[in-house]
Design a protein around this motif. Structure first.
Motif, PDB file in Angstrom:
ATOM      1  N   MET A   1       5.747  34.188  39.750  1.00 41.78           N
ATOM      2  CA  MET A   1       6.834  33.786  38.877  1.00 41.78           C
ATOM      3  C   MET A   1       6.321  33.688  37.438  1.00 41.78           C
ATOM      4  O   MET A   1       5.175  33.357  37.206  1.00 41.78           O
ATOM      5  N   LYS A   2       7.209  33.976  36.536  1.00 43.09           N
ATOM      6  CA  LYS A   2       6.875  33.938  35.108  1.00 43.09           C
ATOM      7  C   LYS A   2       7.749  32.883  34.449  1.00 43.09           C
ATOM      8  O   LYS A   2       8.959  32.812  34.690  1.00 43.09           O
ATOM      9  N   ILE A   3       7.124  32.055  33.622  1.00 41.62           N
ATOM     10  CA  ILE A   3       7.841  31.030  32.859  1.00 41.62           C
ATOM     11  C   ILE A   3       7.866  31.476  31.400  1.00 41.62           C
ATOM     12  O   ILE A   3       6.819  31.693  30.801  1.00 41.62           O
ATOM     13  N   LEU A   4       9.063  31.603  30.864  1.00 35.48           N
ATOM     14  CA  LEU A   4       9.222  32.005  29.467  1.00 35.48           C
ATOM     15  C   LEU A   4       9.736  30.833  28.653  1.00 35.48           C
ATOM     16  O   LEU A   4      10.751  30.228  29.000  1.00 35.48           O
ATOM     17  N   ASN A  10      18.359  33.456  23.935  1.00 32.20           N
ATOM     18  CA  ASN A  10      17.872  34.336  24.997  1.00 32.20           C
ATOM     19  C   ASN A  10      19.040  34.765  25.891  1.00 32.20           C
ATOM     20  O   ASN A  10      19.791  33.925  26.392  1.00 32.20           O
ATOM     21  N   LYS A  11      19.182  36.071  26.102  1.00 28.43           N
ATOM     22  CA  LYS A  11      20.347  36.596  26.852  1.00 28.43           C
ATOM     23  C   LYS A  11      20.363  36.135  28.305  1.00 28.43           C
ATOM     24  O   LYS A  11      21.433  35.902  28.867  1.00 28.43           O
ATOM     25  N   ASP A  12      19.194  35.976  28.916  1.00 27.66           N
ATOM     26  CA  ASP A  12      19.161  35.513  30.299  1.00 27.66           C
ATOM     27  C   ASP A  12      19.539  34.039  30.399  1.00 27.66           C
ATOM     28  O   ASP A  12      20.216  33.626  31.346  1.00 27.66           O
ATOM     29  N   PHE A  13      19.118  33.249  29.419  1.00 28.92           N
ATOM     30  CA  PHE A  13      19.534  31.847  29.366  1.00 28.92           C
ATOM     31  C   PHE A  13      21.055  31.768  29.249  1.00 28.92           C
ATOM     32  O   PHE A  13      21.699  30.998  29.965  1.00 28.92           O
ATOM     33  N   ASN A  53       9.977  38.886  39.466  1.00 26.56           N
ATOM     34  CA  ASN A  53      10.237  40.329  39.409  1.00 26.56           C
ATOM     35  C   ASN A  53      11.243  40.683  38.313  1.00 26.56           C
ATOM     36  O   ASN A  53      12.151  41.494  38.524  1.00 26.56           O
ATOM     37  N   ASN A  54      11.096  40.043  37.174  1.00 25.23           N
ATOM     38  CA  ASN A  54      11.964  40.249  36.001  1.00 25.23           C
ATOM     39  C   ASN A  54      13.415  39.831  36.202  1.00 25.23           C
ATOM     40  O   ASN A  54      14.281  40.190  35.399  1.00 25.23           O
ATOM     41  N   ILE A  55      13.689  39.079  37.255  1.00 21.79           N
ATOM     42  CA  ILE A  55      15.040  38.571  37.504  1.00 21.79           C
ATOM     43  C   ILE A  55      15.064  37.089  37.131  1.00 21.79           C
ATOM     44  O   ILE A  55      14.250  36.314  37.637  1.00 21.79           O
ATOM     45  N   PRO A  56      15.975  36.690  36.231  1.00 21.91           N
ATOM     46  CA  PRO A  56      16.044  35.279  35.845  1.00 21.91           C
ATOM     47  C   PRO A  56      16.611  34.429  36.993  1.00 21.91           C
ATOM     48  O   PRO A  56      17.695  34.712  37.501  1.00 21.91           O
TER      49      PRO A  56
END
Length: 150
Positions: A1-4, A10-13, A53-56
């Motif tokens: 998992m990636k924490i940004l 942010n568009k995903d937020f 996997n790049n999915i928020p």
């Protein structure tokens, strides 16, 4: 998992917050417009989005409440990603960020119609406090705090 670490642009937020607001509209019913006025995201500078996997999968934010406290805002985990610790991961990262910014505690409000959120906060060491600010005397709100710098 990636924490940004990002901000409210942010568009995903923004996408995750739309899903959060849909869920809250159902849970809060006729009270939704009252709560929605306090959940604007246009001025939030401290946002976390978690990806796999790049999915928020989830998000959360902190916003200064006063010189000592950051308020936890806009916590959400996508329905298909619940129950695997993402919300605790987000919460812990928000607390870490608040500590880095030298705030002494985190505070938050959640609704009584969100028992899983209440459980999350209690599990992560948050203590029930008197309802603060705009939530004072609001029966459907529960407010919590956690000291993060002693």
């Amino acid at each position: 998992m990636k924490i940004l670490r990002t901000n409210s642009e942010n568009k995903d937020f923004i996408k995750l917050v739309k899903l959060l607001d849909l869920d809250l509209a159902i849970r809060d019913g006729e009270d939704h417009s009252f709560y929605a006025q306090f959940n604007k995201t246009d001025s939030i500078k401290h946002v976390i989005v978690v990806y796999k996997n790049n999915i928020p999968l989830g998000c959360g934010a902190i916003k200064e409440y006063d010189n000592n406290a950051m308020e936890i805002k806009r916590m959400f985990t996508s329905i298909e990603s619940r129950g695997i610790g993402i919300a605790s991961l987000i919460l812990n990262e928000l607390e870490k960020w608040a500590r880095e910014l030298l705030y002494k505690k985190c505070i938050l409000e959640t609704g009584i119609k969100q028992p899983e959120a209440i459980g999350l906060y209690e599990k992560n060491g948050y203590k029930l406090i008197l309802n603060y600010g705009q939530y004072a005397n609001i029966e459907n709100s529960k407010c919590f705090e956690k000291v993060i710098i002693k």
